[in-house]
Design a protein around this motif. Structure first.
Motif: not given
Ligand code: S3P
Length: 180
Positions: A13, A17, A35, A58-59, A81-82, A119, A121, A137
């Motif tokens: 994040m 990007k 997103d 969400f994933r 980002g995930g 965001r 997270l 990550r």
């Protein structure tokens, strides 16, 4: 054929990007923000999805959105980002095109995240937690085909770098452009 390929932007994040994707859009690529696609299709914001259904849902929506891009041509896809956390996402991203990691140092990321909103997270009251997530990550992001350092570069310079490396590799018919 090579002009039809896609670029998939990954990174933590705040790594830029979406901004770099906009610049690449100006260079003739279609632009897909994963997103934004999730928000459009679910009719909910990302904080709403996290708060009501949790990260797992969400994933799932994220993987589903990525899968729906099969057949995409000459586009730049900016991911959340995930995205790097699921093996299945890597298979889908690899099938789409060249995966480019926008690398940024923790200080750069924290400054950008402190100025942003929405965001779930990126908890501004606990930066050590966000930093720990970033560190966890890092080895995943580094699996990208191309790594571009963004710390001292403008989005335009980053986009130029990507175009140079990616078009060279597409000319050669290889997936991984090597170090940039
Ligand atoms: C996330 C990053 C966000 C968004 C969601 C989760 C993450 O996207 O997908 O809030 O897990 O890192 P950006 O990387 O565009 O902020």
């Amino acid at each position: 054929m090579r002009d039809e390929r896609n670029i998939i932007l990954i990174g933590f994040m705040g790594s830029g990007k979406s901004t770099v994707a906009e610049v690449l859009h100006g260079m003739g690529f279609n632009c897909i923000d994963l997103d934004a696609l999730i928000v459009e299709r679910s009719g909910r914001t990302i904080p709403e999805i996290f708060a009501r259904d949790g990260e797992g849902v969400f994933r799932d929506l994220e993987t589903e959105a990525l899968r729906s891009l099969a057949g995409l041509r000459r586009a730049v896809v900016s991911t959340g980002g995930g995205i790097v956390g699921r093996e299945e996402n890597w298979i889908l991203m690899k099938a789409l095109g060249t995966i480019v990691y926008l690398q940024a140092g923790w200080e750069t990321l924290r400054t950008r995240l402190a100025a942003g909103e929405g965001r779930p997270l990126a908890d501004k009251s606990d930066w050590s937690k966000v930093e720990a997530l970033w560190r966890r990550r890092l080895p995943l992001y580094e699996k990208a085909d191309l790594i571009v350092d963004t710390d001292d570069r403008t989005p335009e310079e980053v986009a130029e770098r990507i175009m140079k490396a990616v078009s060279r590799s597409w000319e050669l018919g290889v997936t991984s452009p090597g170090p940039s």
